[in-house]
Design a protein around this motif. Structure first.
Motif, mmCIF file in Angstrom:
data_model
loop_
_atom_site.group_PDB
_atom_site.id
_atom_site.type_symbol
_atom_site.label_atom_id
_atom_site.label_comp_id
_atom_site.label_asym_id
_atom_site.label_seq_id
_atom_site.Cartn_x
_atom_site.Cartn_y
_atom_site.Cartn_z
ATOM 1 N N HIS A 6 -5.748 -11.950 7.990
ATOM 2 C CA HIS A 6 -5.442 -11.616 9.217
ATOM 3 C C HIS A 6 -6.730 -10.701 10.062
ATOM 4 O O HIS A 6 -7.818 -10.604 9.040
ATOM 5 C CB HIS A 6 -4.122 -10.497 9.498
ATOM 6 C CG HIS A 6 -4.341 -9.095 8.701
ATOM 7 N ND1 HIS A 6 -3.477 -8.345 8.332
ATOM 8 C CD2 HIS A 6 -5.373 -8.665 7.973
ATOM 9 C CE1 HIS A 6 -3.657 -7.368 7.667
ATOM 10 N NE2 HIS A 6 -5.172 -7.322 7.548
ATOM 11 N N HIS A 18 -8.178 -7.452 12.585
ATOM 12 C CA HIS A 18 -7.504 -6.347 13.726
ATOM 13 C C HIS A 18 -8.706 -6.025 14.128
ATOM 14 O O HIS A 18 -10.073 -5.745 13.332
ATOM 15 C CB HIS A 18 -6.601 -5.343 13.022
ATOM 16 C CG HIS A 18 -7.160 -5.224 11.624
ATOM 17 N ND1 HIS A 18 -7.628 -4.512 11.319
ATOM 18 C CD2 HIS A 18 -6.234 -5.789 10.351
ATOM 19 C CE1 HIS A 18 -7.934 -4.252 9.759
ATOM 20 N NE2 HIS A 18 -6.751 -5.074 9.440
ATOM 21 N N HIS A 47 -9.844 -11.295 7.097
ATOM 22 C CA HIS A 47 -9.775 -11.095 5.838
ATOM 23 C C HIS A 47 -8.413 -10.975 4.982
ATOM 24 O O HIS A 47 -7.383 -11.142 5.523
ATOM 25 C CB HIS A 47 -10.238 -9.406 5.544
ATOM 26 C CG HIS A 47 -9.566 -8.428 6.319
ATOM 27 N ND1 HIS A 47 -9.487 -8.288 7.700
ATOM 28 C CD2 HIS A 47 -8.500 -7.624 5.867
ATOM 29 C CE1 HIS A 47 -8.770 -7.235 8.069
ATOM 30 N NE2 HIS A 47 -8.013 -6.906 6.886
ATOM 31 N N ASP A 100 -8.177 1.938 -0.124
ATOM 32 C CA ASP A 100 -8.251 1.397 1.549
ATOM 33 C C ASP A 100 -8.632 2.831 2.249
ATOM 34 O O ASP A 100 -8.020 3.826 2.325
ATOM 35 C CB ASP A 100 -7.045 0.791 2.086
ATOM 36 C CG ASP A 100 -6.875 -0.380 1.630
ATOM 37 O OD1 ASP A 100 -7.928 -1.423 1.489
ATOM 38 O OD2 ASP A 100 -5.561 -0.835 1.279
ATOM 39 N N LEU A 148 -9.392 3.246 6.418
ATOM 40 C CA LEU A 148 -9.415 2.523 7.859
ATOM 41 C C LEU A 148 -9.608 3.776 9.114
ATOM 42 O O LEU A 148 -9.308 4.850 8.831
ATOM 43 C CB LEU A 148 -8.327 1.782 8.241
ATOM 44 C CG LEU A 148 -8.303 0.492 7.289
ATOM 45 C CD1 LEU A 148 -7.359 0.647 5.966
ATOM 46 C CD2 LEU A 148 -7.627 -0.673 8.210
ATOM 47 N N ARG A 191 -12.765 -0.745 1.238
ATOM 48 C CA ARG A 191 -12.338 -0.695 0.032
ATOM 49 C C ARG A 191 -12.987 -0.380 -1.026
ATOM 50 O O ARG A 191 -14.268 -0.445 -1.188
ATOM 51 C CB ARG A 191 -11.799 -2.247 -0.426
ATOM 52 C CG ARG A 191 -11.702 -3.268 0.667
ATOM 53 C CD ARG A 191 -10.288 -3.332 1.250
ATOM 54 N NE ARG A 191 -10.466 -4.082 2.240
ATOM 55 C CZ ARG A 191 -9.394 -4.006 3.461
ATOM 56 N NH1 ARG A 191 -8.625 -2.987 3.136
ATOM 57 N NH2 ARG A 191 -9.563 -4.545 4.357
ATOM 58 N N VAL A 231 0.839 -1.281 -0.115
ATOM 59 C CA VAL A 231 -0.075 -0.127 0.022
ATOM 60 C C VAL A 231 0.846 1.034 0.041
ATOM 61 O O VAL A 231 2.148 1.382 0.670
ATOM 62 C CB VAL A 231 -0.746 0.120 1.183
ATOM 63 C CG1 VAL A 231 -1.726 1.301 1.331
ATOM 64 C CG2 VAL A 231 -1.756 -1.387 1.380
ATOM 65 N N HIS A 284 -6.920 -11.183 0.789
ATOM 66 C CA HIS A 284 -7.207 -10.680 -0.777
ATOM 67 C C HIS A 284 -6.311 -11.562 -1.584
ATOM 68 O O HIS A 284 -5.173 -11.929 -1.181
ATOM 69 C CB HIS A 284 -6.862 -9.265 -0.810
ATOM 70 C CG HIS A 284 -7.203 -8.079 0.066
ATOM 71 N ND1 HIS A 284 -8.559 -7.873 0.395
ATOM 72 C CD2 HIS A 284 -6.084 -7.646 1.062
ATOM 73 C CE1 HIS A 284 -8.394 -6.982 1.353
ATOM 74 N NE2 HIS A 284 -7.202 -6.724 1.662
ATOM 75 N N ILE A 326 -7.892 3.888 11.492
ATOM 76 C CA ILE A 326 -6.787 3.640 12.449
ATOM 77 C C ILE A 326 -6.655 4.729 13.221
ATOM 78 O O ILE A 326 -6.274 4.435 14.766
ATOM 79 C CB ILE A 326 -5.632 3.631 11.746
ATOM 80 C CG1 ILE A 326 -5.660 2.286 10.666
ATOM 81 C CG2 ILE A 326 -4.278 3.606 12.380
ATOM 82 C CD1 ILE A 326 -4.613 2.003 9.802
HETATM 83 C C1 1HN Z 1 -5.313 -3.819 6.157
HETATM 84 O O1 1HN Z 1 -5.587 -4.807 6.823
HETATM 85 C C2 1HN Z 1 -5.198 -3.598 5.111
HETATM 86 O O2 1HN Z 1 -6.457 -5.732 4.930
HETATM 87 C C3 1HN Z 1 -5.102 -2.517 4.182
HETATM 88 O O3 1HN Z 1 -6.150 -4.871 3.023
HETATM 89 C C4 1HN Z 1 -4.380 -1.436 4.711
HETATM 90 C C5 1HN Z 1 -3.412 -0.528 6.898
HETATM 91 C C6 1HN Z 1 -3.022 -0.542 8.049
HETATM 92 C C7 1HN Z 1 -3.523 -1.566 8.708
HETATM 93 C C8 1HN Z 1 -4.313 -2.602 8.283
HETATM 94 C C9 1HN Z 1 -5.910 -4.757 4.076
HETATM 95 C C10 1HN Z 1 -4.221 -1.390 6.105
HETATM 96 C C11 1HN Z 1 -4.451 -2.645 6.909
#
Ligand code: 1HN
Length: 350
Positions: A104, A106, A145, A159, A161, A112, A70, A147, A163
């Motif tokens: 992963h 979180h 999730h 993306d 988020l 998206r 990214v 990809h 955060i």
């Molecule tokens: C994340 O999990 C994704 O899953 C994309 O595609 C950007 C940026 C910071 C933390 C986790 C994804 C992310 C992210």
């Protein structure tokens, strides 16, 4: 203030310091401002400037090694903080043919918006959603999730988020899935069939805070906008603007990020307005201009731009255009903070 007074005060402040105390009167004006005083600046990332560099990252690092490949869209007023606005993160993610971005989860919520390419997928809690340009996909807090790209071309999406919100609250948890990709446990389209066709399971629980429908394909969205063009009232500021909704309660699709799609009809000359939610726009279709204070962004397909909190803005198009956008409006509404004002403005503008 005399020099003697200043010296006495400074001496006093020095004696407060070891006790981890400080005088409010020195900072009060910066803490409680008469109107939003954000460091966030208006900014525009034109896709033609970004695309070559983004594709170059494909030669430098694999999706597997990067975990997520990214380029972060850093607000020029917030460099080094991985933020596109004070409260939200944005980035452009690239996945090449055959690659997998490992599974992963979180506590941060993600969205998206597919910018270029077809045939990649996001799997969310055991179900895959295939991506097409303009599709909007969510991965709510805590969902597994991953990809993958099963097509023969690069796929790029924006993306978004929450955060900075999760960081503010010190509530970040994350873990890797034991395998690269999660097991598929539900057929494609299962969530949409169950919750997204104007039907709901009779025994449905009230659900979590996010929409159980996690993919909003552009083909359906576009068809809705086409029909609305002929029948819906055109808002003087926003054109025809719809929110992505949670079918269980009609609220926003995500609890921390509000998401919208809007059609600006041919010849639209928007009225100026301002709102307390800094907003990230991504152009789905068409070309136009957006004024933000003294700045004017001329945008076209796939460009991303951001308007800070309380900056007056105005959209204009010659031909029809469609804008996707997201902001923290859902959080502000829940807290009773959100405000919008349309011209003529009551107070001074940013
Ligand atoms: C994340 O999990 C994704 O899953 C994309 O595609 C950007 C940026 C910071 C933390 C986790 C994804 C992310 C992210």
């Amino acid at each position: 203030m005399t020099g003697a007074t200043a010296a006495r005060r400074n001496d006093y402040y020095r004696r407060l310091d070891p006790l981890s105390m400080a005088p409010l009167w020195e900072v009060l004006g910066d803490l409680v401002t008469p109107s939003p005083a954000s460091r966030c600046r208006p900014a525009c990332w034109r896709y033609e400037d970004v695309r070559t560099l983004l594709l170059e990252s494909g030669d430098l690092i694999s999706a597997r090694e990067a975990e997520r490949r990214v380029l972060v869209l850093e607000n020029p007023g917030l460099r080094g903080e991985s933020r596109v606005t004070t409260s939200l993160y944005a980035g452009l993610q690239l996945i090449l043919p055959g690659e997998v971005a490992p599974a992963h989860r979180h506590t941060q919520t993600a969205l998206r918006f597919v910018v270029e390419g077809e045939g990649a997928y996001t799997a969310v809690d055991g179900e895959k959603a295939v991506m097409h340009e303009g599709d909007f996909i969510i991965t709510p807090s805590g969902t597994w999730h991953d990809h993958g790209n099963e097509s023969d071309g690069p796929v790029v999406w924006l993306d978004g988020l929450d955060i900075p919100i999760v960081t503010l609250l010190d509530a970040s948890f994350a873990e890797r899935y034991p395998e690269e990709a999660q097991a598929t446990t539900r057929p494609r389209g299962a969530a949409a069939a169950r919750y997204g066709c104007g039907l709901l399971p009779v025994e449905a629980s009230s659900g979590g805070p996010a929409s159980p429908v996690f993919s909003f394909p552009y083909a359906r969205t576009r068809e809705a906008l086409d029909r609305l063009r002929a029948s819906a009232a055109v808002d003087a500021c926003h054109g025809i603007r719809m929110k992505y909704a949670n079918p269980l309660d009609g609220g926003y699709a995500l609890p921390t990020i509000a998401t919208f799609i809007q059609l600006l009809p041919r010849g639209f000359r928007g009225a100026a307005h301002r709102s307390t939610d800094a907003t990230v726009f991504c152009v789905a279709e068409g070309e136009g201009r957006t004024e933000a204070g003294e700045e004017t962004f001329t945008w076209g397909p796939r460009d991303t731009f951001v308007i800070p909190s309380w900056w007056p803005r105005r959209h204009e198009v010659e031909e029809e255009a469609v804008l996707f956008s997201f902001s923290d409006r859902v959080v502000q509404e829940a807290l009773g903070l959100w405000r919008e004002e349309r011209e003529p403005f009551a107070g001074a503008t940013a």
